[in-house]
Design a protein around this motif. Structure first.
Motif, PDB file in Angstrom:
ATOM      1  N   ASP A  95      28.256  31.743  45.231  1.00 42.86           N
ATOM      2  CA  ASP A  95      28.285  30.841  44.082  1.00 42.86           C
ATOM      3  C   ASP A  95      28.188  31.557  42.741  1.00 42.86           C
ATOM      4  OD1 ASP A  95      28.435  28.570  45.750  1.00 42.86           O
ATOM      5  OD2 ASP A  95      26.260  28.607  46.038  1.00 42.86           O
ATOM      6  N   PHE A  96      27.927  32.864  42.750  1.00 44.18           N
ATOM      7  CA  PHE A  96      27.861  33.602  41.495  1.00 44.18           C
ATOM      8  C   PHE A  96      29.270  33.733  40.896  1.00 44.18           C
ATOM      9  CE2 PHE A  96      23.744  35.023  43.122  1.00 44.18           C
ATOM     10  CZ  PHE A  96      22.981  35.041  41.965  1.00 44.18           C
TER      11      PHE A  96
ATOM     12  N   PRO B 236      21.145  25.864  38.887  1.00 43.21           N
ATOM     13  CA  PRO B 236      21.101  24.983  40.048  1.00 43.21           C
ATOM     14  C   PRO B 236      22.362  25.022  40.906  1.00 43.21           C
ATOM     15  CG  PRO B 236      21.450  23.710  38.044  1.00 43.21           C
ATOM     16  CD  PRO B 236      21.139  25.110  37.619  1.00 43.21           C
ATOM     17  N   ASP B 237      23.456  25.549  40.358  1.00 42.19           N
ATOM     18  CA  ASP B 237      24.717  25.597  41.102  1.00 42.19           C
ATOM     19  C   ASP B 237      24.789  26.779  42.062  1.00 42.19           C
ATOM     20  OD1 ASP B 237      25.670  23.321  39.778  1.00 42.19           O
ATOM     21  OD2 ASP B 237      26.454  24.531  38.113  1.00 42.19           O
ATOM     22  N   ILE B 238      23.869  27.725  41.913  1.00 42.67           N
ATOM     23  CA  ILE B 238      23.892  28.915  42.765  1.00 42.67           C
ATOM     24  C   ILE B 238      22.999  28.687  43.977  1.00 42.67           C
ATOM     25  CG2 ILE B 238      23.402  31.376  42.928  1.00 42.67           C
ATOM     26  CD1 ILE B 238      23.939  31.591  39.940  1.00 42.67           C
ATOM     27  N   LYS B 239      23.602  28.522  45.124  1.00 43.43           N
ATOM     28  CA  LYS B 239      22.863  28.329  46.375  1.00 43.43           C
ATOM     29  C   LYS B 239      22.966  29.554  47.287  1.00 43.43           C
ATOM     30  CE  LYS B 239      21.756  23.959  45.557  1.00 43.43           C
ATOM     31  NZ  LYS B 239      22.430  23.732  44.264  1.00 43.43           N
TER      32      LYS B 239
ATOM     33  N   GLU C  51      27.926  39.136  53.278  1.00 45.48           N
ATOM     34  CA  GLU C  51      28.462  37.846  52.848  1.00 45.48           C
ATOM     35  C   GLU C  51      29.982  37.863  52.719  1.00 45.48           C
ATOM     36  OE1 GLU C  51      28.077  33.921  51.970  1.00 45.48           O
ATOM     37  OE2 GLU C  51      26.266  35.156  52.037  1.00 45.48           O
ATOM     38  N   PHE C  52      30.534  38.938  52.139  1.00 45.75           N
ATOM     39  CA  PHE C  52      31.954  38.962  51.808  1.00 45.75           C
ATOM     40  C   PHE C  52      32.798  39.844  52.723  1.00 45.75           C
ATOM     41  CE2 PHE C  52      29.663  38.201  47.739  1.00 45.75           C
ATOM     42  CZ  PHE C  52      30.140  36.921  47.485  1.00 45.75           C
TER      43      PHE C  52
END
Length: 338
Positions: free
Chosen positions: A136-137, A129-132, A164-165
């Motif tokens: 978040d990985f 649930p913490d990975i949105k 993303e990065f």
């Protein structure tokens, strides 16, 4: 009810074969090996196998009783090894492994795609649930996918990571990925007790996962490519096609016929898949998937150049095709591909 019984004689699509300089061989192969992988994306090949469509087409072409054998592989990288060794004549899989082999064999056996097989979104699902988002990985997370670094899922993840990065960060999440077949990856994530908490997979597995409590999607491949993209293609070597033009033409007719059967009646296609794949999902569940406008069985390549350009830019392949047509045999070059 078998798929062939519901439809009767298959309706052939008008594939125009314009192989130009290819000449008829004095003697064509008497045995053909075809490989597929797991999931509903391989439905056209499953139908070909069940209904012996290639056997019927080769016999109608005067080639006699050609023996057709089928194999299943977990990833396209292993399939490529089999094709290079001569154990396979027709391979199938994601764009990533195909483009890799196209670039590697340009100056020898000349592997090219016969056509696309489908366009489908690929979903990265997780039970964490913490990975949105990809940010978040952490090193505690593990992502299952068909083949580390080379599968279309792995390459799509690299494309997304770069977005993303930033530049030079395409491989940022590679260390978190683990090679698993689609069924094994799903079982590992859903079964518990495994370090794998995320899965970058394909239909129907990704939708089965989302039916489970606590699952959600982190990434959709269509968002990465800016629209629908080809998921699977079928490929062969120019060396084989040149030596066996009648067999190749028969394969095209059988392949087009199988795709036509799917698009003619999605309910019958769903019934066939549930029975052939021995899946626990209902016919209604599979039929809903087949009717999703984002899922299309078609030989028209879509956004294949975005993958080729990315792979060349980060050094996965040494040469970039001048257009998508350079990677495909002439029989699909008249289609509105990309």
């Amino acid at each position: 009810m078998k798929f062939r019984q519901k439809f009767g004689l298959p309706v052939l699509l008008g594939t125009v074969l314009t192989l130009g300089s290819l000449t008829s061989a004095l003697a064509e192969v008497s045995e053909v090996a075809i490989a597929q992988q797991y999931g509903i994306s391989y439905l056209p090949l499953m139908i070909m196998q069940e209904n012996k469509l290639l056997e019927k087409e080769t016999k109608a072409a005067g080639l006699g009783d050609v023996k057709v054998t089928w194999a299943k592989f977990a990833g396209g990288n292993v399939m490529n090894d089999a094709l290079l060794s001569g154990d396979l004549q027709f391979a199938s899989g994601g764009l990533g492994p195909f483009i890799t082999l196209w670039a590697k064999t340009r100056n020898n056996i000349g592997v090219k795609a016969i056509g696309a097989m489908n366009s489908m979104p690929l979903l990265l699902n997780t039970n964490n649930p913490d990975i949105k988002s990809l940010k978040d990985f952490t090193e505690k997370d593990k992502i299952a996918l068909p083949a580390v670094k080379v599968s279309i899922q792995a390459i799509t993840l690299q494309m997304a990571a770069e977005k993303e990065f930033g530049a030079g960060q395409a491989n940022r999440l590679d260390a978190l990925t683990v090679t698993q077949s689609h069924p094994d990856g799903m079982l590992a994530m859903l079964g518990g007790g495994s370090p794998i908490n995320s899965h970058f997979t394909a239909p129907p597995f990704q939708y089965v996962e989302l039916e489970k409590p606590g699952m959600h999607t982190v990434l959709n491949s269509y968002d990465v490519t800016g629209g629908p993209h080809t998921f699977n293609v079928v490929w062969a070597s120019t060396r084989f096609v040149t030596a066996n033009p009648k067999t190749y033409a028969a394969f095209l007719r059988a392949f087009d016929s199988a795709i036509a059967l799917i698009n003619k009646d999605k309910q019958a296609a769903a019934e066939f898949y549930v029975k052939a794949a021995k899946t626990k999902e209902s016919v209604a569940f599979i039929e809903k998937m087949l009717n999703d406008p984002n899922i299309e069985f078609t030989t028209t390549p879509k956004n294949s150049m975005k993958y080729a350009e990315f792979m060349q830019r980060i050094g996965m392949i040494k040469v970039k095709p001048s257009s998508w047509k350079e990677m495909f045999f002439p029989n699909v070059r008249n289609l509105p591909g990309s």
